[in-house]
Design a protein around this motif. Structure first.
Motif, PDB file in Angstrom:
ATOM      1  N   ALA A 143       8.140  -2.342  18.773  1.00 24.70           N
ATOM      2  CA  ALA A 143       7.523  -1.916  17.510  1.00 24.70           C
ATOM      3  C   ALA A 143       8.031  -0.521  17.129  1.00 24.70           C
ATOM      4  O   ALA A 143       8.444   0.258  17.996  1.00 24.70           O
ATOM      5  CB  ALA A 143       6.007  -1.903  17.651  1.00 24.70           C
ATOM      6  N   ASN A 144       8.031  -0.239  15.823  1.00 19.39           N
ATOM      7  CA  ASN A 144       8.447   1.074  15.298  1.00 19.39           C
ATOM      8  C   ASN A 144       9.903   1.425  15.654  1.00 19.39           C
ATOM      9  O   ASN A 144      10.192   2.522  16.135  1.00 19.39           O
ATOM     10  CB  ASN A 144       7.506   2.185  15.775  1.00 19.39           C
ATOM     11  CG  ASN A 144       6.115   2.007  15.209  1.00 19.39           C
ATOM     12  OD1 ASN A 144       5.951   1.597  14.056  1.00 19.39           O
ATOM     13  ND2 ASN A 144       5.109   2.280  16.014  1.00 19.39           N
ATOM     14  N   ASP A 154       7.978  -3.344  12.521  1.00 16.88           N
ATOM     15  CA  ASP A 154       6.879  -2.433  12.179  1.00 16.88           C
ATOM     16  C   ASP A 154       5.853  -2.344  13.312  1.00 16.88           C
ATOM     17  O   ASP A 154       6.017  -2.950  14.370  1.00 16.88           O
ATOM     18  CB  ASP A 154       6.253  -2.818  10.826  1.00 16.88           C
ATOM     19  CG  ASP A 154       5.527  -4.157  10.883  1.00 16.88           C
ATOM     20  OD1 ASP A 154       5.188  -4.617  11.994  1.00 16.88           O
ATOM     21  OD2 ASP A 154       5.296  -4.745   9.805  1.00 16.88           O
ATOM     22  N   LYS A 155       4.793  -1.599  13.047  1.00 16.63           N
ATOM     23  CA  LYS A 155       3.797  -1.339  14.105  1.00 16.63           C
ATOM     24  C   LYS A 155       3.116  -2.618  14.565  1.00 16.63           C
ATOM     25  O   LYS A 155       2.615  -2.699  15.677  1.00 16.63           O
ATOM     26  CB  LYS A 155       2.768  -0.303  13.638  1.00 16.63           C
ATOM     27  CG  LYS A 155       1.968  -0.706  12.394  1.00 16.63           C
ATOM     28  CD  LYS A 155       0.968   0.376  12.075  1.00 16.63           C
ATOM     29  CE  LYS A 155       0.077   0.129  10.879  1.00 16.63           C
ATOM     30  NZ  LYS A 155       0.167  -1.070  10.075  1.00 16.63           N
ATOM     31  N   ASP A 156       3.070  -3.643  13.697  1.00 15.73           N
ATOM     32  CA  ASP A 156       2.460  -4.920  14.082  1.00 15.73           C
ATOM     33  C   ASP A 156       3.490  -5.899  14.654  1.00 15.73           C
ATOM     34  O   ASP A 156       3.254  -7.104  14.701  1.00 15.73           O
ATOM     35  CB  ASP A 156       1.776  -5.561  12.866  1.00 15.73           C
ATOM     36  CG  ASP A 156       0.751  -4.633  12.251  1.00 15.73           C
ATOM     37  OD1 ASP A 156       0.026  -3.983  13.038  1.00 15.73           O
ATOM     38  OD2 ASP A 156       0.705  -4.519  11.010  1.00 15.73           O
ATOM     39  N   ASN A 157       4.649  -5.363  14.994  1.00 15.93           N
ATOM     40  CA  ASN A 157       5.715  -6.184  15.579  1.00 15.93           C
ATOM     41  C   ASN A 157       6.359  -7.177  14.609  1.00 15.93           C
ATOM     42  O   ASN A 157       7.024  -8.119  15.035  1.00 15.93           O
ATOM     43  CB  ASN A 157       5.211  -6.931  16.812  1.00 15.93           C
ATOM     44  CG  ASN A 157       5.804  -6.306  18.052  1.00 15.93           C
ATOM     45  OD1 ASN A 157       7.014  -6.053  18.088  1.00 15.93           O
ATOM     46  ND2 ASN A 157       4.980  -6.012  19.029  1.00 15.93           N
ATOM     47  N   LYS A 184       7.820   5.822  12.754  1.00 16.92           N
ATOM     48  CA  LYS A 184       6.866   5.015  11.969  1.00 16.92           C
ATOM     49  C   LYS A 184       7.305   4.881  10.520  1.00 16.92           C
ATOM     50  O   LYS A 184       6.749   4.086   9.768  1.00 16.92           O
ATOM     51  CB  LYS A 184       5.484   5.660  12.030  1.00 16.92           C
ATOM     52  CG  LYS A 184       4.870   5.577  13.434  1.00 16.92           C
ATOM     53  CD  LYS A 184       3.367   5.765  13.374  1.00 16.92           C
ATOM     54  CE  LYS A 184       2.699   5.414  14.663  1.00 16.92           C
ATOM     55  NZ  LYS A 184       2.545   6.476  15.610  1.00 16.92           N
ATOM     56  N   LYS A 231       7.511   2.949   4.489  1.00 16.25           N
ATOM     57  CA  LYS A 231       6.966   2.329   5.703  1.00 16.25           C
ATOM     58  C   LYS A 231       8.013   1.365   6.265  1.00 16.25           C
ATOM     59  O   LYS A 231       8.940   0.970   5.546  1.00 16.25           O
ATOM     60  CB  LYS A 231       5.691   1.544   5.365  1.00 16.25           C
ATOM     61  CG  LYS A 231       4.553   2.429   4.890  1.00 16.25           C
ATOM     62  CD  LYS A 231       3.316   1.567   4.681  1.00 16.25           C
ATOM     63  CE  LYS A 231       2.224   2.396   4.020  1.00 16.25           C
ATOM     64  NZ  LYS A 231       1.161   1.544   3.448  1.00 16.25           N
TER      65      LYS A 231
END
Ligand code: FES
Ligand SMILES: [Fe+2]
Length: 360
Positions: free
Chosen positions: A51-52, A73-76, A100, A112
């Protein structure tokens, strides 16, 4: 230069004219019309696992030069975004990295990892800002057998293009195959990319060009099958050769299959062997030079039976003829040829798809 349509009846059709392969302007047209709208192999899914993180990729360097960035992203969730800043078009990410946000190094605009506009200094008082157009355009990513594909402007769904491939070889458990760098290599070819594909698309030349392969194949039973956007050559083995262990559910059950040679419009070859997959990504550099990326993926136990020296030998033999055709095509005396109705169905299929795509 406009191309005449290819006669759908192979028995009365003529091949693509020699002038097609020589024309730099037609090559540009193919790039814009064919390569932007087709599904292109991008990279393997394991390029980004955490992630990230993000990774810039230039899609078809020298031909499309489309700057893209893969991000997780942060949610994979994996995304494929334009790597061009929506302010004044600087490339955002130049190196793989983690973080991020994606921040443009020119005036500090941030996005993002899903491409959404996040922030921008110095824009107080700007009307109707930010709007949708300030976020990064995103392309649909398709993951097939842990290989990632994208299309800039898809005209046909991914499933319609690749469905027949998965139907036929789904039994192989290909999601468990692994890429093997030491069995993979890039081959530069001094020829137009479409000549390389033409050659791939028939087994007609096997007895003349590939003595080793000819000794393994039962040429009488070599088969060609056409699907809307891909086609298949089925190589049947002679007695004593390595063959697929087919399940009863396979349409080929009872046949001694040596290899499934799938070509996917316009520039991808997926060669399935009992040991795994040899993926050939035909990447044009310009109208007279091509590089072919040979990528080997082994199934469990494939190490012991994979025949990469055989694949390499066949490739060398193919390159010799393709580069000879590249010279022949320069002739002022050659116009175009005819097709063998039984053995050049797939070449005819390719030419029709290409001319149709250019006419759209
Ligand atoms: S070009 Fe990216 S912030 Fe200006
Ligand atoms: Fe060949």
């Amino acid at each position: 230069m406009t191309l005449k349509p290819i006669d759908p009846n192979i028995a009365s059709a003529h091949t693509l004219p020699g002038s097609f392969y020589k024309s730099a302007s037609l090559f540009e047209e193919v790039a814009e019309k064919v390569f932007t709208s087709s599904w292109q192999y991008l990279c393997d899914a394991d390029i980004l696992t955490e992630a990230n993180t993000y990774h810039p990729i230039n899609l078809l360097p020298g031909v499309l030069d489309e700057p893209l960035v893969l991000s997780r992203d942060k949610d994979n969730q994996l995304h494929c975004l334009s790597n061009v800043c929506t302010h004044r078009a600087k490339l955002i990410v130049e190196e793989p990295g983690r973080g991020k946000v994606l921040q443009c190094g020119y005036h500090g605009r941030c996005f993002k990892l899903n491409g959404q506009f996040k922030s921008m200094p110095g824009f107080d008082g700007v009307e109707n800002f930010p709007s949708e157009g300030d976020s990064l355009p995103s392309l649909t990513l398709q993951n097939c057998l842990e290989l990632l594909f994208v299309s800039i402007n898809p005209k046909v769904s991914f499933d319609e293009v690749f469905g027949p491939v998965l139907n036929r070889v789904g039994f192989m458990g290909l999601d468990k195959m692994r890429y093997v760098a030491t069995r993979s290599r890039d081959y530069p070819v001094a020829a137009n990319w479409a000549l390389y594909c033409d050659n791939y698309l028939e087994g007609f030349h096997v007895p003349f060009v590939h003595p080793g392969l000819n000794a393994a194949l039962d040429f009488k039973n070599y088969d060609y099958e056409l699907f809307p956007y891909c086609n298949l050559q089925v190589g049947v083995a002679k007695e004593g050769e390595l063959t697929f262990d087919l399940p009863e559910s396979s349409v080929d059950y009872g046949r001694n299959i040596y290899a499934y040679y799938f070509w996917v419009f316009p520039n991808l070859m997926l060669n399935f062997y009992p040991w795994g997959l040899s993926l050939n990504y035909v990447r044009p550099l310009n109208h007279k030079e091509t590089v072919v990326h040979f990528r080997t993926y082994l199934l469990e136990g494939g190490e012991a039976i994979a025949d990469n020296p055989g694949v390499h030998q066949t490739e060398m033999e193919d390159e010799r003829v393709v580069e000879s055709v590249q010279k022949g095509i320069q002739s002022r005396l050659y116009k175009s040829g005819r097709y063998s109705a039984s053995m050049e169905k797939c070449v005819h299929h390719f030419h029709r798809l290409l001319v149709d795509a250019l006419a759209k």
